[in-house]
Design a protein around this motif. Sequence first.
Motif, PDB file in Angstrom:
ATOM      1  N   ASP A  24      47.794  61.304  30.720  1.00 53.48           N
ATOM      2  CA  ASP A  24      46.749  60.382  31.157  1.00 53.48           C
ATOM      3  C   ASP A  24      47.313  59.046  31.614  1.00 53.48           C
ATOM      4  N   LYS A  62      43.139  59.177  34.592  1.00 50.99           N
ATOM      5  CA  LYS A  62      44.582  58.989  34.748  1.00 50.99           C
ATOM      6  C   LYS A  62      44.880  57.557  35.195  1.00 50.99           C
ATOM      7  N   CYS A 180      39.129  56.814  29.019  1.00 52.34           N
ATOM      8  CA  CYS A 180      38.906  57.972  28.143  1.00 52.34           C
ATOM      9  C   CYS A 180      37.490  57.982  27.555  1.00 52.34           C
TER      10      CYS A 180
END
Length: 182
Positions: A24, A62, A180
């Motif tokens: 990520d 990402k 996230c």
Amino acid sequence: MTKDPAAEKPLSWSDPNFSLLPFDLLYFPGGHEKSMQQIIDSGSLHRHIAEYFPQTRKPSRKAVVAICHGVQTISAACLPDGKSVLHDVTSTALPGAMESSIYWLTRPFLGDYYKTYGKGTDNVQTIVKKRLNDPKQYVNRLGPGPFIHEDEKYNYISGRFPPDTALLAERAVELVKEVCQS
């Protein structure tokens, strides 16, 4: 962690089974030492970056963070059209004035230590600006206090040199938490 097979036998970025896609966050540190050439010039690493970086376009989970010569490494990665992955971003990197001044101040006793590719080569700022669509996409501040820059279109944050590192790391952690949660 040291007993984990991934730590005991890490994959090289040149290994055919290696990929950056599961991650990520990519953090590209800087450094001017001559051994940085193996990272800056790595065709296999550039291919991985070229595959990964477009996936950081917002909204995305990402992110890429880079500082100093790490920005130069990313700028060397090209998309299929031959443009740098950074062609349409705004970025900072090690300012040419800072790189040149430390190089010339230390050259009498350190030689070419502060020039990764030696005397007479372009500085990081020049290299990165050449890879952007417009030199105005290069953002800079010459003061000694911490400075980082966050692009508006991509989850990409850049820094200039060591005094920016703590702020860059803190913002990278915040960014990962933000993306996230979305």
